[in-house]
Design a protein around this motif. Structure first.
Motif, short mmCIF file in Angstrom:
data_model
loop_
_atom_site.label_atom_id
_atom_site.label_comp_id
_atom_site.label_asym_id
_atom_site.label_seq_id
_atom_site.Cartn_x
_atom_site.Cartn_y
_atom_site.Cartn_z
N ALA A 84 -0.59 -7.30 9.39
CA ALA A 84 -0.82 -8.24 8.29
C ALA A 84 0.42 -8.45 7.44
CB ALA A 84 -1.97 -7.75 7.42
N ARG A 85 1.53 -7.82 7.82
CA ARG A 85 2.81 -7.92 7.10
C ARG A 85 2.70 -7.43 5.65
NH1 ARG A 85 6.45 -10.79 10.14
NH2 ARG A 85 5.60 -12.04 11.84
N VAL A 86 1.90 -6.40 5.46
CA VAL A 86 1.79 -5.76 4.15
C VAL A 86 2.75 -4.57 4.12
CG1 VAL A 86 0.28 -4.54 2.54
CG2 VAL A 86 -0.61 -6.46 3.88
N PRO A 87 3.72 -4.55 3.21
CA PRO A 87 4.65 -3.42 3.16
C PRO A 87 3.96 -2.14 2.72
CG PRO A 87 5.02 -4.88 1.29
CD PRO A 87 4.04 -5.58 2.20
N THR A 88 4.46 -1.03 3.22
CA THR A 88 3.90 0.27 2.87
C THR A 88 5.00 1.21 2.43
OG1 THR A 88 4.05 1.08 5.14
CG2 THR A 88 1.97 0.03 4.48
N ALA A 89 4.61 2.19 1.62
CA ALA A 89 5.53 3.24 1.18
C ALA A 89 4.85 4.58 1.35
CB ALA A 89 5.94 3.04 -0.27
N LEU A 90 5.64 5.61 1.59
CA LEU A 90 5.14 6.99 1.62
C LEU A 90 5.56 7.64 0.31
CD1 LEU A 90 3.73 9.08 3.52
CD2 LEU A 90 6.02 9.91 4.04
N VAL A 91 4.58 8.18 -0.43
CA VAL A 91 4.84 8.74 -1.75
C VAL A 91 4.30 10.16 -1.77
CG1 VAL A 91 4.55 8.42 -4.23
CG2 VAL A 91 4.61 6.43 -2.73
N SER A 92 5.18 11.13 -1.57
CA SER A 92 4.74 12.52 -1.39
C SER A 92 5.31 13.44 -2.46
CB SER A 92 5.19 13.01 -0.01
OG SER A 92 4.83 14.36 0.19
N ALA A 93 4.54 14.49 -2.77
CA ALA A 93 5.01 15.55 -3.65
C ALA A 93 5.61 16.70 -2.86
CB ALA A 93 3.87 16.06 -4.53
N SER A 94 5.67 16.56 -1.54
CA SER A 94 6.30 17.59 -0.71
C SER A 94 7.81 17.40 -0.70
CB SER A 94 5.77 17.50 0.73
OG SER A 94 4.47 18.02 0.82
N PRO A 95 8.56 18.47 -0.39
CA PRO A 95 10.02 18.34 -0.33
C PRO A 95 10.45 17.46 0.84
CG PRO A 95 9.31 20.52 0.38
CD PRO A 95 8.11 19.85 -0.18
N VAL A 121 0.86 -1.18 0.00
CA VAL A 121 0.00 0.00 0.00
C VAL A 121 0.90 1.23 0.00
CG1 VAL A 121 -1.85 1.25 1.15
CG2 VAL A 121 -1.79 -1.25 1.24
N LEU A 122 0.66 2.11 -0.95
CA LEU A 122 1.50 3.29 -1.19
C LEU A 122 0.70 4.53 -0.81
CD1 LEU A 122 2.68 2.20 -4.77
CD2 LEU A 122 3.54 1.41 -2.54
N PHE A 123 1.10 5.20 0.24
CA PHE A 123 0.33 6.31 0.80
C PHE A 123 0.87 7.66 0.36
CE2 PHE A 123 -0.62 2.98 3.89
CZ PHE A 123 -1.96 3.20 4.20
N ASP A 124 -0.03 8.52 -0.11
CA ASP A 124 0.24 9.94 -0.18
C ASP A 124 0.35 10.46 1.27
OD1 ASP A 124 0.23 12.70 -1.26
OD2 ASP A 124 -1.76 12.78 -0.35
N MET A 125 0.93 11.64 1.43
CA MET A 125 1.11 12.17 2.79
C MET A 125 0.14 13.30 3.10
SD MET A 125 4.62 13.62 4.57
CE MET A 125 4.52 15.27 3.85
N ASP A 126 0.32 14.46 2.46
CA ASP A 126 -0.46 15.65 2.80
C ASP A 126 -1.93 15.47 2.45
OD1 ASP A 126 1.72 17.42 3.70
OD2 ASP A 126 2.41 17.21 1.63
N GLY A 127 -2.78 15.58 3.46
CA GLY A 127 -4.22 15.45 3.25
C GLY A 127 -4.71 14.03 3.28
#
Length: 245
Positions: A126-137, A31-37
């Motif tokens: 659940a051992r599901v890897p995650t990533a943070l994918v942001s357009a912020s600096p 699961v790849l998460f955006d950050m802001d908002g």
């Protein structure tokens, strides 16, 4: 990034619960998460930073400016303010001022969105890897990670980490590549049309939880929820196994 007004997000349907048998088998590859908002309530801080700079340039932000601010990288919004204001400041100078203002606001106020930390915890269990994918600096990303925790994520990407940022697919493609996964097996969690465009262009299924009144586009692999409080591992797994149209 933030909304121009505090109007409530239009109600969107919640996806029906996944049957128990299917839920046991349906687990997303990542699961790849955006950050802001999406994970943290910083959208209004970004809007404030842009609005304050716009006021200095004798331009008042309105709904018409929203597509150039919401979910956009700092450089994009700086270029927009340069165009509409006719200022003698360069785009780079505007971007620096926007970045400094936004970073200061984030440092003073970072609040997780409802359900965000609980969903991250359930994915970890659940051992599901995650990533943070942001357009912020990166400096803003690191501030937020210092508040909500770095250990949730196997990979973190900021605006500087890819040749192009959202709405280009590069950030989500890079996140999937670093995890060693096909983007089509991953779910991206986003809150703006810009972020959704990036994730869908990369081939990800998308769970969209709007943070503003901006309309999320329809799509065969785009699912809307009104809050992350209604999301769980079973639902996210179902999104990656949904048939493509």
């Amino acid at each position: 990034m933030p909304a121009p007004a505090e109007s409530a997000v239009p109600a969107v349907p919640v996806v029906a619960a996944v049957p128990a048998v299917a839920a046991a088998a349906a687990v997303p590859a990542a699961v790849l998460f955006d950050m802001d908002g999406t994970l943290v309530d910083t959208e209004h801080l970004w809007w404030q930073a842009a609005a304050e700079l716009a006021d200095e340039l004798h331009h008042s932000l309105t709904d018409q400016d929203a597509p150039e601010v919401l979910g956009q990288a700092i450089e994009h919004t700086a270029a927009h303010l340069h165009r509409v204001s006719g200022t003698s400041l360069t785009e780079a100078e505007l971007a620096d001022r926007l970045g400094d203002s936004f970073a200061g606001k984030v440092a003073a106020e970072t609040v997780p969105r409802p359900g965000a930390l609980a969903l991250l915890a359930s994915l970890r269990d659940a051992r599901v890897p995650t990533a943070l994918v942001s357009a912020s600096p990166r400096r803003v990303v690191d501030m937020v990670l210092g508040t909500i925790g770095r250990d949730w994520f196997a990979v973190t990407l900021a605006a500087e980490d890819t040749p192009r940022t959202k709405p280009a697919p590069d950030p989500y493609l890079a996140a999937a590549e670093r995890l060693g996964l096909d983007p089509a097996l991953c779910v991206a969690v986003e809150d703006t049309p810009t972020g959704v465009a990036s994730a869908t262009a990369a081939g990800c299924a998308v769970l969209a939880v709007p943070s503003s009144a901006a309309r999320i586009p329809d799509g065969s692999r785009i699912t809307l929820l009104d809050s992350l409080e209604h999301a769980d591992v079973a639902l996210l797994g179902k999104l990656t196994t949904a048939p493509r149209v």
